[in-house]
Design a protein around this motif. Structure first.
Motif, PDB file in Angstrom:
ATOM      1  N   VAL A   1     -22.253   0.425  -1.727  1.00 20.09           N
ATOM      2  CA  VAL A   1     -22.866   1.150  -0.788  1.00 20.09           C
ATOM      3  C   VAL A   1     -22.324   2.601  -0.779  1.00 20.09           C
ATOM      4  O   VAL A   1     -21.299   2.586  -0.595  1.00 20.09           O
ATOM      5  CB  VAL A   1     -22.174   0.195   0.921  1.00 20.09           C
ATOM      6  N   ALA A   2     -23.425   3.011  -0.222  1.00 19.24           N
ATOM      7  CA  ALA A   2     -22.955   4.777  -0.543  1.00 19.24           C
ATOM      8  C   ALA A   2     -23.573   5.911   0.675  1.00 19.24           C
ATOM      9  O   ALA A   2     -24.591   5.381   1.341  1.00 19.24           O
ATOM     10  CB  ALA A   2     -23.796   5.413  -1.601  1.00 19.24           C
ATOM     11  N   ARG A   3     -22.320   5.905   1.001  1.00 26.10           N
ATOM     12  CA  ARG A   3     -22.515   5.877   3.053  1.00 26.10           C
ATOM     13  C   ARG A   3     -22.264   7.811   3.198  1.00 26.10           C
ATOM     14  O   ARG A   3     -20.873   7.861   1.445  1.00 26.10           O
ATOM     15  CB  ARG A   3     -21.219   5.868   3.960  1.00 26.10           C
ATOM     16  N   ILE A   4     -22.959   8.640   3.224  1.00 25.87           N
ATOM     17  CA  ILE A   4     -22.528   9.890   3.315  1.00 25.87           C
ATOM     18  C   ILE A   4     -22.769  10.142   4.672  1.00 25.87           C
ATOM     19  O   ILE A   4     -22.838  10.368   5.761  1.00 25.87           O
ATOM     20  CB  ILE A   4     -23.923  10.465   2.889  1.00 25.87           C
ATOM     21  N   ASP A   5     -21.165  10.682   5.272  1.00 22.66           N
ATOM     22  CA  ASP A   5     -20.232  11.566   6.933  1.00 22.66           C
ATOM     23  C   ASP A   5     -20.675  10.305   7.313  1.00 22.66           C
ATOM     24  O   ASP A   5     -20.607  10.161   8.355  1.00 22.66           O
ATOM     25  CB  ASP A   5     -21.731  12.250   7.510  1.00 22.66           C
TER      26      ASP A   5
ATOM     27  N   PRO B   1     -20.534  11.662  -1.356  1.00 20.68           N
ATOM     28  CA  PRO B   1     -20.561   9.914  -1.445  1.00 20.68           C
ATOM     29  C   PRO B   1     -19.714   9.140  -1.090  1.00 20.68           C
ATOM     30  O   PRO B   1     -18.366   9.395  -1.804  1.00 20.68           O
ATOM     31  CB  PRO B   1     -22.520   9.194  -1.797  1.00 20.68           C
ATOM     32  N   GLU B   2     -19.045   8.206  -0.058  1.00 22.65           N
ATOM     33  CA  GLU B   2     -18.131   7.046  -0.428  1.00 22.65           C
ATOM     34  C   GLU B   2     -18.570   6.230  -0.367  1.00 22.65           C
ATOM     35  O   GLU B   2     -19.452   5.474   0.117  1.00 22.65           O
ATOM     36  CB  GLU B   2     -17.662   7.066   0.964  1.00 22.65           C
ATOM     37  N   PHE B   3     -18.481   4.889  -2.296  1.00 20.32           N
ATOM     38  CA  PHE B   3     -18.481   3.973  -2.366  1.00 20.32           C
ATOM     39  C   PHE B   3     -17.769   2.625  -1.821  1.00 20.32           C
ATOM     40  O   PHE B   3     -16.622   3.007  -1.784  1.00 20.32           O
ATOM     41  CB  PHE B   3     -18.754   4.161  -3.172  1.00 20.32           C
ATOM     42  N   THR B   4     -18.160   2.062  -1.446  1.00 17.19           N
ATOM     43  CA  THR B   4     -17.346   0.400  -0.874  1.00 17.19           C
ATOM     44  C   THR B   4     -17.919  -0.772  -1.601  1.00 17.19           C
ATOM     45  O   THR B   4     -18.901  -0.869  -1.402  1.00 17.19           O
ATOM     46  CB  THR B   4     -17.651   0.411   0.723  1.00 17.19           C
ATOM     47  N   HIS B   5     -17.460  -1.533  -2.026  1.00 18.49           N
ATOM     48  CA  HIS B   5     -18.161  -2.695  -3.083  1.00 18.49           C
ATOM     49  C   HIS B   5     -17.839  -3.520  -2.275  1.00 18.49           C
ATOM     50  O   HIS B   5     -16.753  -3.771  -1.874  1.00 18.49           O
ATOM     51  CB  HIS B   5     -17.128  -2.593  -4.480  1.00 18.49           C
ATOM     52  N   TYR B   6     -19.122  -4.528  -2.486  1.00 17.42           N
ATOM     53  CA  TYR B   6     -18.744  -6.199  -1.876  1.00 17.42           C
ATOM     54  C   TYR B   6     -19.307  -6.958  -2.572  1.00 17.42           C
ATOM     55  O   TYR B   6     -20.548  -6.599  -3.269  1.00 17.42           O
ATOM     56  CB  TYR B   6     -19.814  -5.778  -0.909  1.00 17.42           C
TER      57      TYR B   6
END
Length: 187
Positions: free
Chosen positions: A63-67, A3-8
């Motif tokens: 938010v965790a993004r996969i692909d 997963p790629e994580f993004t903070h908001y």
């Protein structure tokens, strides 16, 4: 699955309402289908809007993004001295003085409000990864969350992560159930 994580922050999170609702719908399919008003997407988004109000100091969404696709999210905030989080708290016997337990200063307790993963990615460690990412670098002494007493899957995970039950409460949201209050000391 990496997963790629993004903070908001709160303002950035409000701009992601569609993403937040989409992940909720894919994570809580059965709860939504139950017809329980509290579990409806509309009520969930009302709560999200309240949490991300412009005066929501310290709110953080991960938010965790996969692909590239959002598959999970977690959020919370530090409890301020005027926070209503502990309203209606019934401490378990042996947990000490209620007033002392609920005294907040903005740096004592982080309230983990939501953590969810799309059904497609449950059971793969994504929830724990989201939890770790959200708490990475936090300076609060403890973290608290609310869980439905019969949510065995979540309860089991939270206990493995170091949480313990300290009491119960019923949030003031319309139709809210009585929930168990869990706490994990971070120090």
């Amino acid at each position: 699955m990496t997963p790629e994580f993004t903070h908001y922050n709160a303002a950035q999170a409000r701009a992601l309402r569609g993403v937040v609702e989409d992940v909720f719908r894919r994570a809580y399919v059965d709860a939504i289908a139950s017809g329980d008003l509290f579990e409806s997407p509309a009520e969930f988004m009302k709560r999200f809007d309240a949490y991300t109000h412009p005066r929501s100091a310290g709110f953080e969404l991960v938010v965790a993004r996969i692909d590239g696709k959002p598959e999970g999210q977690a959020w919370g905030w530090p409890l301020s001295p005027t926070a209503g989080w502990w309203t209606n708290l019934r401490l378990d016997e042996g947990e000490g003085d209620r007033a002392e337990f609920t005294t907040e200063n903005g740096t004592r307790t982080f309230a983990l409000s939501e953590i969810m993963v799309s059904e497609e990615h449950t059971g793969q460690g994504l929830a724990h990864a989201l939890y770790d990412e959200l708490l990475r670098g936090r300076t609060e002494q403890r973290v608290t969350l609310l869980v439905e007493p019969d949510n065995t899957r979540a309860y089991t995970a939270y206990r493995k992560w170091g949480f313990r039950r300290v009491g119960s409460l019923r949030p003031s949201w319309p139709g809210a159930p009585t929930l168990d209050v869990l706490v994990h000391n971070l120090e």
